[in-house]
Write an enzyme that holds these catalytic residues in place. Structure first.
Site, PDB file in Angstrom:
ATOM      1  N   LYS A  55       0.819  -1.208  -0.009  1.00  0.00           N
ATOM      2  CA  LYS A  55      -0.117  -0.151   0.041  1.00  0.00           C
ATOM      3  C   LYS A  55       1.117   1.357   0.087  1.00  0.00           C
ATOM      4  CE  LYS A  55      -1.853   1.339   4.177  1.00  0.00           C
ATOM      5  NZ  LYS A  55      -1.354   2.935   4.467  1.00  0.00           N
ATOM      6  N   ASN A  56       1.957   1.236   0.789  1.00  0.00           N
ATOM      7  CA  ASN A  56       2.588   2.427   1.111  1.00  0.00           C
ATOM      8  C   ASN A  56       3.732   2.729  -0.096  1.00  0.00           C
ATOM      9  OD1 ASN A  56       1.012   2.940   3.054  1.00  0.00           O
ATOM     10  ND2 ASN A  56       2.779   2.560   4.728  1.00  0.00           N
ATOM     11  N   CYS A  68      -4.716  12.763  12.906  1.00  0.00           N
ATOM     12  CA  CYS A  68      -5.522  11.608  12.468  1.00  0.00           C
ATOM     13  C   CYS A  68      -5.246  10.856  14.202  1.00  0.00           C
ATOM     14  CB  CYS A  68      -5.139  10.804  11.434  1.00  0.00           C
ATOM     15  SG  CYS A  68      -3.296   9.891  11.909  1.00  0.00           S
ATOM     16  N   ARG A 123       0.552  14.660  12.727  1.00  0.00           N
ATOM     17  CA  ARG A 123       1.084  14.446  11.392  1.00  0.00           C
ATOM     18  C   ARG A 123       1.173  15.659  10.601  1.00  0.00           C
ATOM     19  NH1 ARG A 123      -1.204   8.828   9.931  1.00  0.00           N
ATOM     20  NH2 ARG A 123       0.335   8.809   8.380  1.00  0.00           N
ATOM     21  N   PRO A 124       1.783  16.533  11.040  1.00  0.00           N
ATOM     22  CA  PRO A 124       1.648  17.927  10.107  1.00  0.00           C
ATOM     23  C   PRO A 124       2.588  17.476   8.939  1.00  0.00           C
ATOM     24  CG  PRO A 124       3.205  18.209  11.992  1.00  0.00           C
ATOM     25  CD  PRO A 124       2.633  16.813  12.130  1.00  0.00           C
ATOM     26  N   ASP A 154       4.594  20.326   7.638  1.00  0.00           N
ATOM     27  CA  ASP A 154       5.398  21.484   7.597  1.00  0.00           C
ATOM     28  C   ASP A 154       6.754  21.302   6.654  1.00  0.00           C
ATOM     29  OD1 ASP A 154       5.660  19.913   9.957  1.00  0.00           O
ATOM     30  OD2 ASP A 154       7.547  20.994  10.242  1.00  0.00           O
ATOM     31  N   GLN A 155       7.247  19.943   6.782  1.00  0.00           N
ATOM     32  CA  GLN A 155       8.418  19.493   6.079  1.00  0.00           C
ATOM     33  C   GLN A 155       8.291  19.506   4.606  1.00  0.00           C
ATOM     34  OE1 GLN A 155      11.446  19.225   7.779  1.00  0.00           O
ATOM     35  NE2 GLN A 155      10.191  20.139   9.205  1.00  0.00           N
ATOM     36  N   ASP A 194       4.899   0.784  11.929  1.00  0.00           N
ATOM     37  CA  ASP A 194       3.769  -0.052  11.569  1.00  0.00           C
ATOM     38  C   ASP A 194       3.309  -1.266  11.804  1.00  0.00           C
ATOM     39  OD1 ASP A 194       3.529   1.793   8.407  1.00  0.00           O
ATOM     40  OD2 ASP A 194       3.015   2.497  10.322  1.00  0.00           O
ATOM     41  N   ARG A 205      -8.791  -0.520   4.848  1.00  0.00           N
ATOM     42  CA  ARG A 205      -7.790   0.413   4.096  1.00  0.00           C
ATOM     43  C   ARG A 205      -6.512   0.014   3.827  1.00  0.00           C
ATOM     44  NH1 ARG A 205      -7.186   6.048   7.438  1.00  0.00           N
ATOM     45  NH2 ARG A 205      -5.545   6.196   5.421  1.00  0.00           N
TER      46      ARG A 205
HETATM   47  C1  EPZ Z   1       4.435   7.126   6.256  1.00  0.00           C
HETATM   48  O1  EPZ Z   1       3.322   7.939   6.731  1.00  0.00           O
HETATM   49  C2  EPZ Z   1       3.369   5.734   6.313  1.00  0.00           C
HETATM   50  N1  EPZ Z   1       2.320   6.202   5.356  1.00  0.00           N
HETATM   51  C3  EPZ Z   1       2.966   5.461   7.735  1.00  0.00           C
HETATM   52  O2  EPZ Z   1       2.321   4.062   7.301  1.00  0.00           O
HETATM   53  C4  EPZ Z   1       4.101   5.236   8.491  1.00  0.00           C
HETATM   54  O3  EPZ Z   1       3.630   5.051   9.650  1.00  0.00           O
HETATM   55  C5  EPZ Z   1       5.080   6.590   8.538  1.00  0.00           C
HETATM   56  O4  EPZ Z   1       5.440   6.659   7.092  1.00  0.00           O
HETATM   57  C6  EPZ Z   1       6.353   6.251   9.528  1.00  0.00           C
HETATM   58  O5  EPZ Z   1       6.951   4.823   8.928  1.00  0.00           O
HETATM   59  C7  EPZ Z   1       2.580   6.153   3.861  1.00  0.00           C
HETATM   60  O6  EPZ Z   1       3.748   5.943   3.520  1.00  0.00           O
HETATM   61  C8  EPZ Z   1       1.444   6.531   3.069  1.00  0.00           C
HETATM   62  P1  EPZ Z   1       6.350  10.492   8.406  1.00  0.00           P
HETATM   63  P2  EPZ Z   1       3.821   9.616   6.935  1.00  0.00           P
HETATM   64  O7  EPZ Z   1       6.038  11.596   7.612  1.00  0.00           O
HETATM   65  O8  EPZ Z   1       5.011   9.766   5.622  1.00  0.00           O
HETATM   66  C9  EPZ Z   1       6.385  13.769  11.585  1.00  0.00           C
HETATM   67  C10 EPZ Z   1       0.382   2.942   7.820  1.00  0.00           C
HETATM   68  O9  EPZ Z   1      -0.148   2.474   8.531  1.00  0.00           O
HETATM   69  N2  EPZ Z   1       6.189  14.761  10.562  1.00  0.00           N
HETATM   70  O10 EPZ Z   1       7.605   9.570   8.260  1.00  0.00           O
HETATM   71  O11 EPZ Z   1       2.884  10.536   6.994  1.00  0.00           O
HETATM   72  C11 EPZ Z   1       5.181  13.141  11.813  1.00  0.00           C
HETATM   73  O12 EPZ Z   1       4.279  13.690  12.608  1.00  0.00           O
HETATM   74  C12 EPZ Z   1       0.763   4.270   7.779  1.00  0.00           C
HETATM   75  O13 EPZ Z   1       0.384   2.362   6.528  1.00  0.00           O
HETATM   76  C13 EPZ Z   1       6.139  16.156  10.946  1.00  0.00           C
HETATM   77  O14 EPZ Z   1       6.203  16.606  12.002  1.00  0.00           O
HETATM   78  O15 EPZ Z   1       5.004   9.659   8.154  1.00  0.00           O
HETATM   79  C14 EPZ Z   1       5.641  11.970  12.789  1.00  0.00           C
HETATM   80  O16 EPZ Z   1       5.720  12.017  13.833  1.00  0.00           O
HETATM   81  C15 EPZ Z   1       0.232   4.936   9.204  1.00  0.00           C
HETATM   82  N3  EPZ Z   1       6.254  16.992   9.860  1.00  0.00           N
HETATM   83  C16 EPZ Z   1       7.006  11.626  11.900  1.00  0.00           C
HETATM   84  O17 EPZ Z   1       7.462  13.009  11.458  1.00  0.00           O
HETATM   85  C17 EPZ Z   1       6.358  16.544   8.383  1.00  0.00           C
HETATM   86  O18 EPZ Z   1       6.292  17.446   7.522  1.00  0.00           O
HETATM   87  C18 EPZ Z   1       7.215  10.842  10.806  1.00  0.00           C
HETATM   88  O19 EPZ Z   1       6.253  10.879   9.788  1.00  0.00           O
HETATM   89  C19 EPZ Z   1       6.332  15.233   8.318  1.00  0.00           C
HETATM   90  C20 EPZ Z   1       6.277  14.374   9.406  1.00  0.00           C
END
Ligand code: EPZ
Length: 425
Positions: free
Chosen positions: A22-23, A125, A130-131, A133-134, A313, A405
């Site tokens: 999925k990811n 969520c 999960r902002p 901002d980056q 995950d 999902r």
């Molecule tokens: C991806 O989400 C996955 N989803 C998530 O899988 C997975 O849990 C996560 O990566 C971590 O491995 C997809 O790939 C579609 P992150 P993502 O940006 O990209 C913070 C599932 O169950 N952050 O790596 O949204 C964020 O809040 C899902 O399949 C910021 O602060 O996660 C988190 O604490 C759930 N600002 C951390 O970084 C930003 O701009 C890692 O988030 C981006 C992220």
């Protein structure tokens, strides 16, 4: 609202095929926005999140063609052909984005190819704020004029410019968004502190087959030389390592013996290591994994962190295993601030879990007893199913739309492994 009814206590046994990831599929579908030529993806899992992404792309003017019946026993999945030549509305509306945060992955490709994007902020969520901002910071550094208006990110750029980007934390979709945007930017982009997840590498492989010039994917520094345009391609989606890990945990929690095909162990080292520490015998084949569990697993402590460390995950699924294992173990969640919601539901089955901030202390019980429980997010749902499979008596898992999902036909695959499970309305 569908529910899953499980009569637990049966050790899983047999063989099932793992679906496409999925990811990996979600960013790959967005990559089609980067070219006016058709992009065909194979081994696509049939999931609600995929359907949501298809709806999102179609309302932008992308032509979508589904080929082949999904989820056939051979594990071939569905094929999709996406044609973004008619892209005419660079908008990701709130109604769709609030259903699926991964919608934010259209942002980079739209700005790069179309010069403009209006993408609803995803909102929080269940597992955390999960902002994004980056994602925004990176696109601004590449010259996009970007602001937030009425809950939407509005970004414009006649032509993005290559830049040196450094993300404050490792972000998977942030890395993917910026890597896609950089493919069509003028000059070189370097992403430092990049995510190393296998899904990022799969996306890079697809982009390279479309004519992108990318090096370093899979390491924490990715270099992209922008090109004028990308062309179409056909790309097979990698196997779902989290689905694989989920079924391995289910077999371990029920004292079972299973063989998972159409998958690979090479992306699951951290999970495999922990399952072996728990007492499981694991045999790795070229495109399959076999696991033979002990009668009762040994509790194992884990700490989640970005790839290649133990994946967040898989945290909920491993907690379910520790609930029935021998001994006490700690689980530390370092990625999301609120990813222990499955703990209170597991406690309804008799689990002994103490939460202390981002640490859970789990003391295994010889048996859990079935109860009615409620799913709260995708991986929490999987954790409740695993616990229900291990528990004595009947477990009813409610709100399994979360499960649909991210897991293709879970009850069919579990039934094929001997589980007494069925979907009830
Ligand atoms: C991806 O989400 C996955 N989803 C998530 O899988 C997975 O849990 C996560 O990566 C971590 O491995 C997809 O790939 C579609 P992150 P993502 O940006 O990209 C913070 C599932 O169950 N952050 O790596 O949204 C964020 O809040 C899902 O399949 C910021 O602060 O996660 C988190 O604490 C759930 N600002 C951390 O970084 C930003 O701009 C890692 O988030 C981006 C992220």
């Amino acid at each position: 609202m569908d529910k899953l009814l499980i009569a637990g206590g049966v050790p899983l046994a047999g063989e099932i095929a793992i679906s496409g990831a999925k990811n990996a599929a979600l960013p790959l579908m967005c990559a089609a926005l980067l070219t006016p030529e058709p992009v065909t993806l194979t081994n696509v899992p049939e999931l609600n999140d995929i359907a949501t992404m298809l709806k999102l792309l179609a309302q932008m003017g992308v032509k979508v063609e589904k080929v082949g019946a999904g989820g056939t026993a051979g594990g071939e999945g569905m094929a999709l052909t996406l044609d973004a030549s008619g892209l005419n509305q660079p908008l990701a509306p709130y109604e769709l984005v609030k259903k699926m945060r991964a919608s934010v992955l259209v942002l980079g490709p739209l700005v790069a190819r179309y010069g403009e994007a209006r993408v609803s902020l995803p909102g929080g969520c269940a597992i955390g704020a999960r902002p994004v901002d980056q994602h925004i910071k990176g696109l601004a550094a590449m010259g996009a004029e970007i602001g937030i208006e009425q809950g939407y990110v509005h970004a414009r750029a006649a032509k993005l410019k290559g830049a040196r980007l450094f993300t404050d934390m490792v972000t998977v979709t942030g890395t993917e968004n910026l890597m896609m945007a950089a493919c069509l930017a003028a000059g070189e982009t370097v992403i430092e502190n990049a995510a190393r997840e296998p899904e990022v590498v799969d996306l890079a492989h697809c982009l390279i087959s479309m004519g992108a010039r990318i090096s370093g994917a899979g390491t924490d520094v990715i270099r992209i030389q922008g090109v004028e345009r990308l062309h179409g391609t056909t790309h097979r989606i990698m196997p779902d390592r989290i689905e694989t890990g989920t079924y391995l945990c289910a077999a371990a929690a029920t004292g079972g013996s299973v063989r998972l095909t159409h998958t690979s162990a090479s992306y699951l080292d951290a999970v495999i290591d922990k399952l072996m520490d728990a007492g499981c015998e694991i045999a790795l084949e070229r495109e399959a994994i076999r696991l033979k569990a002990p009668k009762r697993a040994t509790a194992v402590s884990i700490r989640t962190a970005p790839y290649p460390a133990f994946p967040t995950d898989m945290q909920a699924q491993f907690m379910a295993l520790n609930c029935v294992a021998e001994g006490t173990a700690t689980i530390r969640e370092t990625i999301f601030e609120n990813r222990f919601m499955h703990a209170v539901e597991l406690a309804r089955l008799g689990a002994d879990i103490k939460i202390d901030g981002n640490m859970a202390i789990v003391t295994g019980k010889p048996r859990l007893t079935g109860a009615t429980v409620m799913a709260t997010d995708l991986r929490a749902s999987a954790s409740l199913v695993i616990a229900g499979l291990a528990a004595e008596g009947e477990t009813l898992v409610d709100r399994i739309y979360h499960l649909d999902r991210g897991y293709e036909r879970m009850e069919e695959k579990l039934a094929a492994l001997g589980a007494r499970i069925r979907r009830v309305k």
